[in-house]
Design a protein around this motif. Sequence first.
Motif, PDB file in Angstrom:
ATOM      1  N   UNK B 115      14.156  -8.387   5.046  1.00  0.00           N
ATOM      2  CA  UNK B 115      12.721  -8.523   4.757  1.00  0.00           C
ATOM      3  C   UNK B 115      11.913  -7.919   5.891  1.00  0.00           C
ATOM      4  N   UNK B 116      10.688  -7.538   5.568  1.00  0.00           N
ATOM      5  CA  UNK B 116       9.826  -6.895   6.565  1.00  0.00           C
ATOM      6  C   UNK B 116       9.079  -7.920   7.411  1.00  0.00           C
ATOM      7  N   UNK B 117       8.901  -9.116   6.830  1.00  0.00           N
ATOM      8  CA  UNK B 117       8.168 -10.189   7.515  1.00  0.00           C
ATOM      9  C   UNK B 117       6.779  -9.747   7.964  1.00  0.00           C
ATOM     10  N   UNK B 118       6.034  -9.166   7.056  1.00  0.00           N
ATOM     11  CA  UNK B 118       4.626  -8.836   7.349  1.00  0.00           C
ATOM     12  C   UNK B 118       3.753  -9.529   6.299  1.00  0.00           C
ATOM     13  N   UNK B 119       2.495  -9.794   6.646  1.00  0.00           N
ATOM     14  CA  UNK B 119       1.604 -10.412   5.654  1.00  0.00           C
ATOM     15  C   UNK B 119       1.527  -9.558   4.388  1.00  0.00           C
ATOM     16  N   UNK B 120       1.584 -10.212   3.253  1.00  0.00           N
ATOM     17  CA  UNK B 120       1.475  -9.504   1.973  1.00  0.00           C
ATOM     18  C   UNK B 120       2.818  -9.226   1.332  1.00  0.00           C
ATOM     19  N   UNK B 126       7.409  -7.960  -6.642  1.00  0.00           N
ATOM     20  CA  UNK B 126       7.298  -7.854  -8.106  1.00  0.00           C
ATOM     21  C   UNK B 126       5.940  -7.343  -8.548  1.00  0.00           C
ATOM     22  N   UNK B 127       5.035  -7.188  -7.612  1.00  0.00           N
ATOM     23  CA  UNK B 127       3.703  -6.662  -7.958  1.00  0.00           C
ATOM     24  C   UNK B 127       3.400  -5.427  -7.101  1.00  0.00           C
ATOM     25  N   UNK B 205      -1.545  -4.877   1.399  1.00  0.00           N
ATOM     26  CA  UNK B 205      -2.762  -5.446   0.831  1.00  0.00           C
ATOM     27  C   UNK B 205      -2.909  -5.062  -0.640  1.00  0.00           C
ATOM     28  N   UNK B 206      -3.700  -5.836  -1.356  1.00  0.00           N
ATOM     29  CA  UNK B 206      -3.950  -5.518  -2.750  1.00  0.00           C
ATOM     30  C   UNK B 206      -4.830  -6.556  -3.397  1.00  0.00           C
ATOM     31  N   UNK B 207      -4.896  -6.458  -4.742  1.00  0.00           N
ATOM     32  CA  UNK B 207      -5.578  -7.502  -5.512  1.00  0.00           C
ATOM     33  C   UNK B 207      -4.485  -8.141  -6.360  1.00  0.00           C
ATOM     34  N   UNK B 208      -4.443  -7.800  -7.654  1.00  0.00           N
ATOM     35  CA  UNK B 208      -3.308  -8.300  -8.448  1.00  0.00           C
ATOM     36  C   UNK B 208      -2.047  -7.550  -8.019  1.00  0.00           C
ATOM     37  N   UNK B 210      -0.296  -4.238  -5.459  1.00  0.00           N
ATOM     38  CA  UNK B 210      -0.448  -3.579  -4.155  1.00  0.00           C
ATOM     39  C   UNK B 210      -1.448  -2.420  -4.267  1.00  0.00           C
ATOM     40  N   UNK B 211      -2.299  -2.320  -3.257  1.00  0.00           N
ATOM     41  CA  UNK B 211      -3.269  -1.210  -3.256  1.00  0.00           C
ATOM     42  C   UNK B 211      -3.163  -0.365  -1.984  1.00  0.00           C
ATOM     43  N   UNK B 212      -2.742  -1.008  -0.891  1.00  0.00           N
ATOM     44  CA  UNK B 212      -2.665  -0.238   0.354  1.00  0.00           C
ATOM     45  C   UNK B 212      -1.726  -0.908   1.351  1.00  0.00           C
ATOM     46  N   UNK B 213      -1.385  -0.143   2.364  1.00  0.00           N
ATOM     47  CA  UNK B 213      -0.647  -0.715   3.493  1.00  0.00           C
ATOM     48  C   UNK B 213      -1.376  -0.356   4.789  1.00  0.00           C
ATOM     49  N   UNK B 214      -1.209  -1.236   5.765  1.00  0.00           N
ATOM     50  CA  UNK B 214      -1.774  -0.980   7.088  1.00  0.00           C
ATOM     51  C   UNK B 214      -0.599  -0.809   8.051  1.00  0.00           C
ATOM     52  N   UNK B 215      -0.612   0.237   8.825  1.00  0.00           N
ATOM     53  CA  UNK B 215       0.437   0.410   9.830  1.00  0.00           C
ATOM     54  C   UNK B 215      -0.174   0.831  11.156  1.00  0.00           C
ATOM     55  N   UNK B 216       0.572   0.527  12.212  1.00  0.00           N
ATOM     56  CA  UNK B 216       0.110   0.971  13.543  1.00  0.00           C
ATOM     57  C   UNK B 216       0.790   2.285  13.893  1.00  0.00           C
ATOM     58  N   UNK B 217       0.002   3.289  14.178  1.00  0.00           N
ATOM     59  CA  UNK B 217       0.536   4.557  14.675  1.00  0.00           C
ATOM     60  C   UNK B 217       0.790   4.351  16.173  1.00  0.00           C
ATOM     61  N   UNK B 218       2.066   4.157  16.510  1.00  0.00           N
ATOM     62  CA  UNK B 218       2.395   3.774  17.885  1.00  0.00           C
ATOM     63  C   UNK B 218       2.178   4.921  18.873  1.00  0.00           C
ATOM     64  N   UNK B 219       2.064   6.138  18.343  1.00  0.00           N
ATOM     65  CA  UNK B 219       1.843   7.285  19.244  1.00  0.00           C
ATOM     66  C   UNK B 219       0.447   7.212  19.868  1.00  0.00           C
ATOM     67  N   UNK B 220      -0.503   6.717  19.099  1.00  0.00           N
ATOM     68  CA  UNK B 220      -1.884   6.645  19.623  1.00  0.00           C
ATOM     69  C   UNK B 220      -2.408   5.210  19.651  1.00  0.00           C
ATOM     70  N   UNK B 221      -1.478   4.271  19.329  1.00  0.00           N
ATOM     71  CA  UNK B 221      -1.822   2.848  19.365  1.00  0.00           C
ATOM     72  C   UNK B 221      -3.057   2.519  18.510  1.00  0.00           C
ATOM     73  N   UNK B 222      -3.031   3.010  17.288  1.00  0.00           N
ATOM     74  CA  UNK B 222      -4.186   2.827  16.407  1.00  0.00           C
ATOM     75  C   UNK B 222      -3.717   2.405  15.019  1.00  0.00           C
ATOM     76  N   UNK B 223      -4.447   1.497  14.391  1.00  0.00           N
ATOM     77  CA  UNK B 223      -4.071   1.075  13.037  1.00  0.00           C
ATOM     78  C   UNK B 223      -4.640   2.031  11.997  1.00  0.00           C
TER      79      UNK B 223
END
Lengths: 79, 303
Positions: B115-120, B126-127, B205-208, B210-223
């Motif tokens: 498992x990824x163990x991230x929120x969402x 299944x969605x 993230x999503x509503x019913x 999935x609509x998007x994912x948030x990741x950290x670009x570790x090269x520039x330390x930015x989400x």
Amino acid sequence: MNKVRLFSTPICPYCMTLKRFLEENGFEVEPIDVSSNEEAQKEMVEKTQQTTVPVLEINGNWVVGFDRKKICELLNISD
Amino acid sequence: MEYDLIIIGGGPAGMTAGIYSARQKMKTLVIAKAFGGQMANKSVDIENYPGFEKISGFELIQKLEEQMRNKGVEVFNDEVVSLKKENDVFSVSTKSGKLFQSKTVIFATGAEPRKLSVPGEKEYVGRGVSYCTTCDGPLFNNKVVAIIGGGDAGFEAAIFLNNYAKKIYILEYGELIRAGKDNQDKALSSGKVKIITSAELKEIKGEVFVKSIIYKDKKINEEKSLEVDGVFVAAGYEPATHLLEGLVDLNDKKEAIVNFETLETKTSGLFVPGDANFGKVKQIVVACGEGATAVIHAYKYLN
């Protein structure tokens, strides 16, 4: 007469397991391939709010996954 | 009813154990959610199973399952929720409320996707979040998907999803891609795949759905955010051994400690072949061999 529909994809082993289970209990079902049947896919996703297979529709009741207990109850299978 | 042997798990180790137990005329029950184990999620052909130049995971599963069933092995498709041993008898309970008993147990549950163990993640299983590319991939026709994990499993998932998705992101935590060159070439040939390295997934993230994912670009330390319809998890596997706690010693990776000559654990009559044990070579053919070894020693234990 029970009306049973199985929604599946072509190489889904979980779908095959469910199909065999139904057949062993006297329910012949022709799986509906939702990868090629867009209308069926739309219906399945709308009714279950899920994008995963297998899904069963038993007399209007929708079951996501191989939920043995629920399927046995809905089809009066003595387990 | 008491069985000589209950086999828990339907991967290569479990199915081979089934075939061997039938040949030994042991009264056997195989309990498995479904057959195939990790082969079920193998989205490219298997090319190192003896006897076949190449064969799909789906086809190999069918062949093994047929061979086992044709020998008359009894099967119960359900999830096992507890395993106990009292007075030399094993008790195995399933999710639907069934209880089975046996003199010996072969615990061949193998490994399950990490498992990824991230929120969402949990909320969207299944969605949009899937651990089975071969099952759910075809539902993402003309959609945008992300594959989490840049190893061979991730690229094999991309090769399969090339048939369906219109855009595929592969997110790899490390700085470099770990997949073999051949898989990389095959995945990239469609022109649909974009690789993002040094990417740490933070949220789905999503509503019913999935609509998007948030990741950290570790090269520039930015989400950063990506709009996607599906997230396929290919972040490796972990042993499915939680039911063994108390009965079997587990190492720091939660792999079962066994005697490799017999595959028996510290609990006599309980055997763990395949990827659930601490063997270093995780291969289908090895799991099959260990399934056979476990049956032969279970038979000796009974006699």
